[in-house]
Design a protein around this motif. Structure first.
Motif, PDB file in Angstrom:
ATOM      1  N   ASP A  50       0.862  -1.182   0.000  1.00 38.79           N
ATOM      2  CA  ASP A  50       0.000   0.000   0.000  1.00 38.79           C
ATOM      3  C   ASP A  50       0.900   1.234   0.000  1.00 38.79           C
ATOM      4  O   ASP A  50       1.584   1.503   0.973  1.00 38.79           O
ATOM      5  CB  ASP A  50      -0.900  -0.028   1.245  1.00 38.79           C
ATOM      6  N   ILE A  51       0.904   1.932  -1.123  1.00 40.90           N
ATOM      7  CA  ILE A  51       1.777   3.101  -1.237  1.00 40.90           C
ATOM      8  C   ILE A  51       0.922   4.359  -1.231  1.00 40.90           C
ATOM      9  O   ILE A  51      -0.066   4.451  -1.974  1.00 40.90           O
ATOM     10  CB  ILE A  51       2.634   3.012  -2.521  1.00 40.90           C
ATOM     11  N   ALA A  52       1.292   5.301  -0.384  1.00 39.32           N
ATOM     12  CA  ALA A  52       0.545   6.554  -0.276  1.00 39.32           C
ATOM     13  C   ALA A  52       0.511   7.252  -1.629  1.00 39.32           C
ATOM     14  O   ALA A  52       1.541   7.444  -2.267  1.00 39.32           O
ATOM     15  CB  ALA A  52       1.199   7.456   0.762  1.00 39.32           C
ATOM     16  N   GLY A  53      -0.706   7.576  -2.061  1.00 42.23           N
ATOM     17  CA  GLY A  53      -0.840   8.281  -3.330  1.00 42.23           C
ATOM     18  C   GLY A  53      -1.112   7.361  -4.507  1.00 42.23           C
ATOM     19  O   GLY A  53      -1.520   7.813  -5.564  1.00 42.23           O
ATOM     20  N   LEU A  54      -0.852   6.064  -4.316  1.00 38.17           N
ATOM     21  CA  LEU A  54      -1.089   5.120  -5.416  1.00 38.17           C
ATOM     22  C   LEU A  54      -2.079   4.029  -5.034  1.00 38.17           C
ATOM     23  O   LEU A  54      -2.710   3.438  -5.895  1.00 38.17           O
ATOM     24  CB  LEU A  54       0.224   4.450  -5.841  1.00 38.17           C
ATOM     25  N   GLY A  55      -2.189   3.772  -3.734  1.00 38.87           N
ATOM     26  CA  GLY A  55      -3.022   2.663  -3.307  1.00 38.87           C
ATOM     27  C   GLY A  55      -2.234   1.373  -3.405  1.00 38.87           C
ATOM     28  O   GLY A  55      -1.014   1.393  -3.510  1.00 38.87           O
ATOM     29  N   ASP A  95       4.268  12.454  -5.628  1.00 33.49           N
ATOM     30  CA  ASP A  95       4.032  11.548  -6.757  1.00 33.49           C
ATOM     31  C   ASP A  95       5.326  10.853  -7.161  1.00 33.49           C
ATOM     32  O   ASP A  95       5.357   9.645  -7.406  1.00 33.49           O
ATOM     33  CB  ASP A  95       3.485  12.332  -7.956  1.00 33.49           C
ATOM     34  N   ILE A  96       6.397  11.642  -7.240  1.00 31.27           N
ATOM     35  CA  ILE A  96       7.693  11.081  -7.642  1.00 31.27           C
ATOM     36  C   ILE A  96       8.112   9.999  -6.657  1.00 31.27           C
ATOM     37  O   ILE A  96       8.523   8.906  -7.035  1.00 31.27           O
ATOM     38  CB  ILE A  96       8.754  12.204  -7.722  1.00 31.27           C
ATOM     39  N   GLU A  97       7.954  10.312  -5.366  1.00 33.90           N
ATOM     40  CA  GLU A  97       8.345   9.344  -4.341  1.00 33.90           C
ATOM     41  C   GLU A  97       7.515   8.076  -4.416  1.00 33.90           C
ATOM     42  O   GLU A  97       8.042   6.977  -4.249  1.00 33.90           O
ATOM     43  CB  GLU A  97       8.181   9.974  -2.952  1.00 33.90           C
ATOM     44  N   ALA A  98       6.213   8.244  -4.675  1.00 30.02           N
ATOM     45  CA  ALA A  98       5.330   7.083  -4.748  1.00 30.02           C
ATOM     46  C   ALA A  98       5.761   6.160  -5.875  1.00 30.02           C
ATOM     47  O   ALA A  98       5.840   4.935  -5.699  1.00 30.02           O
ATOM     48  CB  ALA A  98       3.887   7.542  -4.947  1.00 30.02           C
ATOM     49  N   ILE A  99       6.055   6.738  -7.042  1.00 35.44           N
ATOM     50  CA  ILE A  99       6.481   5.913  -8.186  1.00 35.44           C
ATOM     51  C   ILE A  99       7.822   5.244  -7.878  1.00 35.44           C
ATOM     52  O   ILE A  99       8.043   4.072  -8.184  1.00 35.44           O
ATOM     53  CB  ILE A  99       6.592   6.777  -9.458  1.00 35.44           C
ATOM     54  N   GLN A 100       8.708   6.011  -7.244  1.00 35.00           N
ATOM     55  CA  GLN A 100      10.015   5.438  -6.915  1.00 35.00           C
ATOM     56  C   GLN A 100       9.878   4.273  -5.949  1.00 35.00           C
ATOM     57  O   GLN A 100      10.654   3.318  -6.006  1.00 35.00           O
ATOM     58  CB  GLN A 100      10.917   6.504  -6.302  1.00 35.00           C
ATOM     59  N   LYS A 101       8.881   4.362  -5.062  1.00 30.89           N
ATOM     60  CA  LYS A 101       8.666   3.271  -4.117  1.00 30.89           C
ATOM     61  C   LYS A 101       8.056   2.066  -4.817  1.00 30.89           C
ATOM     62  O   LYS A 101       8.376   0.923  -4.496  1.00 30.89           O
ATOM     63  CB  LYS A 101       7.731   3.743  -3.005  1.00 30.89           C
ATOM     64  N   ALA A 102       7.171   2.332  -5.769  1.00 26.46           N
ATOM     65  CA  ALA A 102       6.501   1.242  -6.480  1.00 26.46           C
ATOM     66  C   ALA A 102       7.483   0.505  -7.379  1.00 26.46           C
ATOM     67  O   ALA A 102       7.381  -0.708  -7.561  1.00 26.46           O
ATOM     68  CB  ALA A 102       5.347   1.785  -7.300  1.00 26.46           C
ATOM     69  N   ILE A 103       8.417   1.244  -7.978  1.00 34.97           N
ATOM     70  CA  ILE A 103       9.439   0.613  -8.822  1.00 34.97           C
ATOM     71  C   ILE A 103      10.812   1.064  -8.342  1.00 34.97           C
ATOM     72  O   ILE A 103      11.377   2.030  -8.836  1.00 34.97           O
ATOM     73  CB  ILE A 103       9.208   0.958 -10.305  1.00 34.97           C
ATOM     74  N   PRO A 104      11.340   0.390  -7.322  1.00 36.18           N
ATOM     75  CA  PRO A 104      12.647   0.798  -6.810  1.00 36.18           C
ATOM     76  C   PRO A 104      13.763   0.387  -7.759  1.00 36.18           C
ATOM     77  O   PRO A 104      13.652  -0.618  -8.460  1.00 36.18           O
ATOM     78  CB  PRO A 104      12.757   0.050  -5.475  1.00 36.18           C
ATOM     79  N   ARG A 127       8.842   2.904 -14.873  1.00 39.86           N
ATOM     80  CA  ARG A 127       8.322   4.041 -14.115  1.00 39.86           C
ATOM     81  C   ARG A 127       7.449   4.923 -14.988  1.00 39.86           C
ATOM     82  O   ARG A 127       6.404   5.400 -14.548  1.00 39.86           O
ATOM     83  CB  ARG A 127       9.489   4.862 -13.553  1.00 39.86           C
ATOM     84  N   ASP A 128       7.889   5.107 -16.222  1.00 39.58           N
ATOM     85  CA  ASP A 128       7.099   5.908 -17.163  1.00 39.58           C
ATOM     86  C   ASP A 128       5.726   5.286 -17.377  1.00 39.58           C
ATOM     87  O   ASP A 128       4.716   5.976 -17.390  1.00 39.58           O
ATOM     88  CB  ASP A 128       7.817   6.000 -18.516  1.00 39.58           C
ATOM     89  N   GLU A 129       5.722   3.966 -17.542  1.00 36.91           N
ATOM     90  CA  GLU A 129       4.456   3.283 -17.812  1.00 36.91           C
ATOM     91  C   GLU A 129       3.495   3.423 -16.634  1.00 36.91           C
ATOM     92  O   GLU A 129       2.317   3.719 -16.826  1.00 36.91           O
ATOM     93  CB  GLU A 129       4.710   1.801 -18.108  1.00 36.91           C
ATOM     94  N   LEU A 130       4.022   3.226 -15.433  1.00 35.28           N
ATOM     95  CA  LEU A 130       3.163   3.345 -14.250  1.00 35.28           C
ATOM     96  C   LEU A 130       2.674   4.777 -14.082  1.00 35.28           C
ATOM     97  O   LEU A 130       1.504   5.016 -13.757  1.00 35.28           O
ATOM     98  CB  LEU A 130       3.936   2.903 -13.001  1.00 35.28           C
ATOM     99  N   SER A 131       3.563   5.720 -14.343  1.00 32.32           N
ATOM    100  CA  SER A 131       3.206   7.124 -14.202  1.00 32.32           C
ATOM    101  C   SER A 131       2.140   7.525 -15.221  1.00 32.32           C
ATOM    102  O   SER A 131       1.203   8.248 -14.903  1.00 32.32           O
ATOM    103  CB  SER A 131       4.463   7.975 -14.362  1.00 32.32           C
ATOM    104  N   GLN A 132       2.281   7.013 -16.452  1.00 32.60           N
ATOM    105  CA  GLN A 132       1.287   7.284 -17.492  1.00 32.60           C
ATOM    106  C   GLN A 132      -0.074   6.749 -17.065  1.00 32.60           C
ATOM    107  O   GLN A 132      -1.098   7.387 -17.249  1.00 32.60           O
ATOM    108  CB  GLN A 132       1.683   6.597 -18.805  1.00 32.60           C
ATOM    109  N   ASP A 167       8.148  14.089 -16.131  1.00 30.00           N
ATOM    110  CA  ASP A 167       7.353  15.318 -16.159  1.00 30.00           C
ATOM    111  C   ASP A 167       6.581  15.538 -14.867  1.00 30.00           C
ATOM    112  O   ASP A 167       5.899  16.550 -14.718  1.00 30.00           O
ATOM    113  CB  ASP A 167       6.378  15.282 -17.340  1.00 30.00           C
ATOM    114  N   LEU A 168       6.638  14.568 -13.959  1.00 32.19           N
ATOM    115  CA  LEU A 168       5.961  14.733 -12.668  1.00 32.19           C
ATOM    116  C   LEU A 168       6.594  15.890 -11.910  1.00 32.19           C
ATOM    117  O   LEU A 168       7.818  16.048 -11.918  1.00 32.19           O
ATOM    118  CB  LEU A 168       6.086  13.460 -11.829  1.00 32.19           C
ATOM    119  N   THR A 169       5.752  16.689 -11.257  1.00 35.34           N
ATOM    120  CA  THR A 169       6.310  17.829 -10.535  1.00 35.34           C
ATOM    121  C   THR A 169       6.155  17.687  -9.025  1.00 35.34           C
ATOM    122  O   THR A 169       6.973  18.191  -8.267  1.00 35.34           O
ATOM    123  CB  THR A 169       5.634  19.142 -10.983  1.00 35.34           C
ATOM    124  N   LYS A 170       5.093  16.985  -8.599  1.00 38.02           N
ATOM    125  CA  LYS A 170       4.880  16.878  -7.159  1.00 38.02           C
ATOM    126  C   LYS A 170       5.832  15.853  -6.548  1.00 38.02           C
ATOM    127  O   LYS A 170       5.932  14.724  -7.050  1.00 38.02           O
ATOM    128  CB  LYS A 170       3.434  16.490  -6.858  1.00 38.02           C
TER     129      LYS A 170
END
Lengths: 159, 191
Positions: free
Chosen positions: B105-110, B167-176, B147-152, B161-164
Motif C-alpha cells: 500500500d503506497i501513499a498516493g497510489l493505493g 508523486d515522484i516518491e510514490a512511483i520510486q517506491k513502487a518501482i525501486p 516508471r514511465d508506464e506506471l506514471s502514465q 514530467d511529474l512535478t509533485k
C-alpha cells in the motif's frame, strides 16, 4: 551672489555616460574569459562513452571529479590508463585523501550531498574503475556519477 | 563644414552591453555535465550476514572480458537486454521463473504489486568501461520505462514530467531501482 544666480538658471549638466559602457565591457570580457577556463588541465585523454538515460549533474560546487584514462604524454607516463585527481597523476591509494580534502573544503551541511563524478575514457578496463569504486566505498563517498555524453537511444526508433 | 556633426548619444550603449553581460552570466552556468547517477552500497562489516534473496528474484547479468553479455545464464545481445529486464521485473504473466510480486500500500497510489526482483550485475576486471556503461544504461532504461508506464497509467504524464514530490516518491517506491553489483571476477586482467 550674482554668480550663483547665473548658474541656477542653467540646466544641470548631463553626466557623461560614455565611459559607462567601457566599464561594462570590461566586466563582460572578464566573465567571457573566466567561463572558458577549466578547473584543471587534463593529463589523461578522456573520450566519454555515450548513454541515453543521463541525468544532469546538479550543484557543480559539490562535485569532485576523478579522471581515468590513458595519459596524453605517453613518453612520460606510459600508455596504461591512469587516475588524475586535481592537477596531478595519482594512484588508487590517493583517493581516500582526495575525498577527505574535498570534504574539508565544503560546509558541513553540504557534505552528505557531495557527488563524485567518474570521468573515464571508454577504452578503460573495469578493473581500475572497480578499484576506484571500492576506495570510494571505504570513505563513504557513495553518490557517484558515471560521466557520459548524450548518445542516441538504441531503441529510439522502436516506438 | 558649416555644421558640427551631432554627438551620438552614448547612453544606450551601456544598455546593450548590459544585455550582453547578463546573457553571458546566465549561459555560463548552463553547460552542466551529464551522466548516469548511481549510489554505491555502504561498506559492510566482514561478518555481515548475506541477504536472503530467492533465486527466482535475481536477474543475473554478467559481462566477461571480451565484452560478451550473458543474461540469466544465456548469451544475449545488448539490444534485447532492456526488454528482458523489463519483462523480468514486471512479470506480466506471473511466470514462476520470473520475479515475485508483493502487494504494497503506497501513499498516493493505493495497493501496487511491487516487484521483489533484483538485477545482479557482475563484470570482469577486463570488461571495457564502454560496455559497462552501455549495460548500465540499458538497465537504467528498463527501470525508467517501467516508471514511465506506471506514471502514465496513474497520472497521465511521464515520470520525468511529474512535478509533485509526493508523486515522484510514490512511483520510486513502487518501482525501486534495484541494481546490485557483485565483486568483479579477474580473468582478463592481463590486458
Amino acid at each position: 551672489m550674482g554668480k550663483f544666480n547665473k548658474n541656477a538658471k542653467k540646466a544641470t549638466p548631463e553626466i557623461n555616460t560614455g565611459s559607462m559602457s567601457d566599464i561594462i565591457f570590461m566586466l563582460l570580457f572578464f566573465f567571457m574569459v573566466i567561463t572558458t577556463m577549466r578547473e584543471s588541465t587534463l593529463f589523461v585523454r578522456i573520450n566519454p562513452p555515450q548513454a541515453s538515460e543521463v541525468q544532469k549533474l546538479e550543484k557543480k560546487s559539490l562535485v569532485s571529479y576523478i579522471y581515468i584514462g590513458p595519459p596524453i604524454d605517453a613518453q612520460k607516463f606510459g600508455t596504461e590508463p591512469r587516475i588524475q585527481l586535481n592537477d596531478q597523476m595519482s594512484g588508487v591509494r590517493d583517493i581516500t585523501q582526495f575525498i577527505e580534502a574535498e570534504r574539508q573544503a565544503r560546509d558541513e551541511v553540504d557534505r552528505p550531498l557531495m557527488t563524485t563524478s567518474i570521468k573515464a575514457d571508454k577504452s578503460v578496463k573495469m578493473g581500475i574503475v572497480t578499484d576506484v569504486k571500492q576506495e570510494l566505498r571505504k570513505v563513504n563517498a557513495l553518490k557517484i556519477n558515471y560521466s557520459t555524453s548524450k548518445g542516441k537511444d538504441i531503441h529510439a526508433n522502436r516506438q | 563644414m558649416a555644421k558640427k556633426s551631432p554627438t551620438i548619444n552614448g547612453g544606450s550603449m551601456s544598455d546593450i552591453s548590459f544585455l550582453l553581460l547578463t546573457f553571458f552570466l546566465l549561459t555560463s552556468s548552463i553547460n552542466t555535465d551529464l551522466g548516469i547517477a548511481r549510489k554505491l552500497p555502504p561498506p559492510l562489516p566482514p561478518d555481515a550476514p548475506k541477504p536472503e534473496i530467492h533465486d527466482r528474484n535475481v536477474f543475473k547479468v554478467a559481462v566477461n572480458f571480451r565484452d560478451e553479455l550473458q543474461v540469466q545464464g544465456k548469451l544475449a545481445d545488448i539490444a534485447d537486454l532492456r526488454d528482458m529486464a523489463k519483462e523480468f521485473l514486471a512479470n506480466p504473466n506471473n511466470n514462476p521463473k520470473m520475479s515475485e510480486k508483493k502487494m504494497e500500500d503506497i501513499a498516493g497510489l493505493g495497493p501496487v504489486a511491487v516487484s521483489k526482483g533484483v538485477v545482479s550485475l557482475r563484470n570482469d576486471r577486463g570488461t571495457s568501461y564502454e560496455m559497462y556503461v552501455r549495460v548500465q544504461n540499458e538497465l537504467t532504461a528498463a527501470f525508467h520505462e517501467l516508471r514511465d508506464e506506471l506514471s502514465q497509467e496513474r497520472f497521465g504524464i511521464r515520470f520525468n514530467d511529474l512535478t509533485k514530490d509526493a508523486d515522484i516518491e510514490a512511483i520510486q517506491k513502487a518501482i525501486p531501482l534495484t541494481i546490485s553489483e557483485a565483486e568483479p571476477t579477474a580473468v582478463g586482467t592481463t590486458k
